[in-house]
Design an enzyme around this catalytic site. Structure first.
Site, PDB file in Angstrom:
ATOM      1  N   ASP A  33      -2.783 -10.853  -1.021  1.00  0.00           N
ATOM      2  CA  ASP A  33      -2.785 -10.182  -0.188  1.00  0.00           C
ATOM      3  C   ASP A  33      -4.834 -10.135   0.106  1.00  0.00           C
ATOM      4  O   ASP A  33      -5.220  -9.728  -1.096  1.00  0.00           O
ATOM      5  CB  ASP A  33      -2.054  -9.102   0.416  1.00  0.00           C
ATOM      6  CG  ASP A  33      -2.074  -8.213   1.289  1.00  0.00           C
ATOM      7  OD1 ASP A  33      -1.745  -8.757   2.388  1.00  0.00           O
ATOM      8  OD2 ASP A  33      -3.445  -8.026   1.501  1.00  0.00           O
ATOM      9  N   HIS A  37       1.139  -1.168   0.188  1.00  0.00           N
ATOM     10  CA  HIS A  37      -0.434   0.054   0.261  1.00  0.00           C
ATOM     11  C   HIS A  37       0.499   1.407   0.029  1.00  0.00           C
ATOM     12  O   HIS A  37       0.447   2.002  -0.057  1.00  0.00           O
ATOM     13  CB  HIS A  37      -1.092   0.359   1.265  1.00  0.00           C
ATOM     14  CG  HIS A  37      -2.089  -1.107   1.348  1.00  0.00           C
ATOM     15  ND1 HIS A  37      -2.736  -1.681   0.284  1.00  0.00           N
ATOM     16  CD2 HIS A  37      -2.562  -1.942   2.434  1.00  0.00           C
ATOM     17  CE1 HIS A  37      -3.404  -2.139   0.660  1.00  0.00           C
ATOM     18  NE2 HIS A  37      -2.650  -3.022   2.138  1.00  0.00           N
ATOM     19  N   ASP A  47      -3.974 -12.560   4.704  1.00  0.00           N
ATOM     20  CA  ASP A  47      -4.646 -11.890   5.951  1.00  0.00           C
ATOM     21  C   ASP A  47      -6.252 -12.838   5.429  1.00  0.00           C
ATOM     22  O   ASP A  47      -7.751 -12.357   5.270  1.00  0.00           O
ATOM     23  CB  ASP A  47      -4.483 -10.476   5.908  1.00  0.00           C
ATOM     24  CG  ASP A  47      -4.528  -9.482   4.832  1.00  0.00           C
ATOM     25  OD1 ASP A  47      -4.736 -10.144   3.649  1.00  0.00           O
ATOM     26  OD2 ASP A  47      -4.302  -7.794   4.782  1.00  0.00           O
ATOM     27  N   HIS A  81      -6.286  -7.490   0.130  1.00  0.00           N
ATOM     28  CA  HIS A  81      -6.109  -6.200   0.545  1.00  0.00           C
ATOM     29  C   HIS A  81      -5.808  -5.920  -1.133  1.00  0.00           C
ATOM     30  O   HIS A  81      -4.988  -7.030  -1.318  1.00  0.00           O
ATOM     31  CB  HIS A  81      -5.920  -4.980   1.172  1.00  0.00           C
ATOM     32  CG  HIS A  81      -6.544  -5.418   2.140  1.00  0.00           C
ATOM     33  ND1 HIS A  81      -5.986  -6.115   3.643  1.00  0.00           N
ATOM     34  CD2 HIS A  81      -7.158  -4.489   3.279  1.00  0.00           C
ATOM     35  CE1 HIS A  81      -6.568  -5.855   4.457  1.00  0.00           C
ATOM     36  NE2 HIS A  81      -7.868  -5.268   4.235  1.00  0.00           N
TER      37      HIS A  81
HETATM   38 ZN   LIG Z   1      -3.903  -6.999   3.658  1.00  0.00          ZN
END
Ligand SMILES: [Zn+2]
Ligand SMILES: [Zn+2]
Length: 365
Positions: free
Chosen positions: A165, A128, A253, A167
């Site tokens: 991931d 990110h 995650d 996200h």
């Molecule tokens: Zn994540």
């Protein structure tokens, strides 16, 4: 087949932290190393631990703005917030970040130099981070820094970045959006879910058109659907692109026990993803496969998933079939019909849109 594999670790990784009550806890990285040590994985010549250097500042500056690097350094000495609230700067964060990025760069360099074929940096995967700002617990974008180093020093033209991931890898997408670096992200997507980007129609622009692939998945997506998307999209895209190295952001995650994400993956699913990608690295790029960490907020599930992944890419699971048994989940969630239908539509959409586009713009073969 599998050759030599390295686990990159330094206790400085533990300095990359945001406080005792924050979901991001770097102890998971040491827990993974200790699990593998307790399994006697690092015996013999084919598996080793490597103590990584900190990142070279010139490498870091190839991605990040000078004033931002200075800000991280200053704030991690005196305290403050690096983004709107969830990424606070604490003493040592800057040093921890330099070491985390250095480990990914070192893994990439050692692999391209032929020191070993595969490597895992559990402190990497900070997908990110943006050139001038932190976001979502990510300070510096280790993967992008490593890719810039490979391009500049080794003239590597085709790097594939796979991101599994939970996200969306929004920093990765932004940095490479107008370049022919293949970036594929499979992630949860939906209203209000962080970071809010990662729709299937974000396909890249200019030189990068067709090289950015997003697979947006609904809450509750299970292993079977995850694997179906992976086999239908990631494998053919990698075969079309024919990378010189595969970098894999292996945030876990998306595990069903994770408190932040709400996907339904298990260690079995993660093991299969590791196995498929590892085999493809041997098929396409002489085994050059660099795995980095990422999200993972249920510490025990993260430790188990990463240990299993490491055993698989290093071939250690073949020593003893029972070796991984106690690390695996004892439970498998399944998606309901509604989620299944939604995922099948997403897969069809991305297959129809992105695969022909990618195949049409490949300029290398
Ligand atoms: Zn994540
Ligand atoms: Zn191998």
């Amino acid at each position: 087949m599998s050759g030599s594999t390295a686990f990159l670790y330094h206790d400085d990784f533990l300095k990359y932290q945001f406080g005792p009550n924050h979901p991001f806890q770097p102890i998971r990285e040491r827990m993974t190393l200790e699990t593998l040590r307790s399994m006697d994985i690092f015996r013999g010549d084919s598996n080793r631990t490597i103590v990584p250097e900190i990142v070279d500042m010139n490498d870091l500056r190839a991605v990040h703005l000078d004033h931002y690097i200075g800000l991280v350094k200053t704030l991690s000495q005196r305290g403050g917030l690096l983004d709107s609230g969830d990424t606070p700067a604490l003493p040592g964060l800057y040093e921890g970040a330099l070491r985390a990025v250095g480990a990914t760069v070192q893994g990439a360099r050692d692999i391209i130099d032929g020191e070993y074929e595969h490597a895992f940096n559990p402190a990497g995967g900070l997908h990110h981070a943006h050139p001038g700002r932190a976001s979502g617990f990510c300070v510096f974008h280790d993967i992008a820094v490593a890719v810039r180093m490979l391009q500049r020093e080794y003239n590597v033209g085709r790097v594939a970045i796979i991101d599994t991931d939970g996200h969306h890898g929004d920093g990765t997408q932004d940095i490479f959006y107008a370049e022919d670096v293949l970036t594929i992200s499979l992630h949860r997507y939906g209203r209000g879910f962080f970071p809010g980007t990662g729709e299937a129609d974000e396909i890249g622009e200019r030189e990068g058109r067709g090289f950015n692939i997003n697979v947006p998945l609904p809450q509750g997506t299970d292993d079977d659907l995850f694997l179906r998307a992976y086999r239908s999209i990631v494998l053919p895209a990698l075969r079309a692109y024919h990378p010189e190295m595969i970098l894999h952001q292996f945030g876990v995650d998306g595990h069903y026990l994770d408190p932040l994400v709400g996907l339904g993956y298990t260690t079995q699913g993660y093991g299969l993803v590791a196995s498929l990608t590892h085999d493809l690295a041997h098929e396409l790029c002489d085994g050059r496969y660099l795995v980095v960490g990422g999200g993972g907020y249920d510490l025990d599930a993260t430790r188990r998933a990463w240990s299993i992944m490491y055993c698989i890419i290093s071939g250690s699971h073949r020593w003893d079939d029972d070796l991984l048994e106690e690390l695996h989940d004892g439970f498998t969630p399944y998606s309901n019909q509604h989620v299944t239908g939604e995922v099948l539509e997403v897969i069809e959409d991305v297959e129809d849109r992105s695969l022909p586009l990618l195949e049409g713009v490949i300029r290398y073969v």
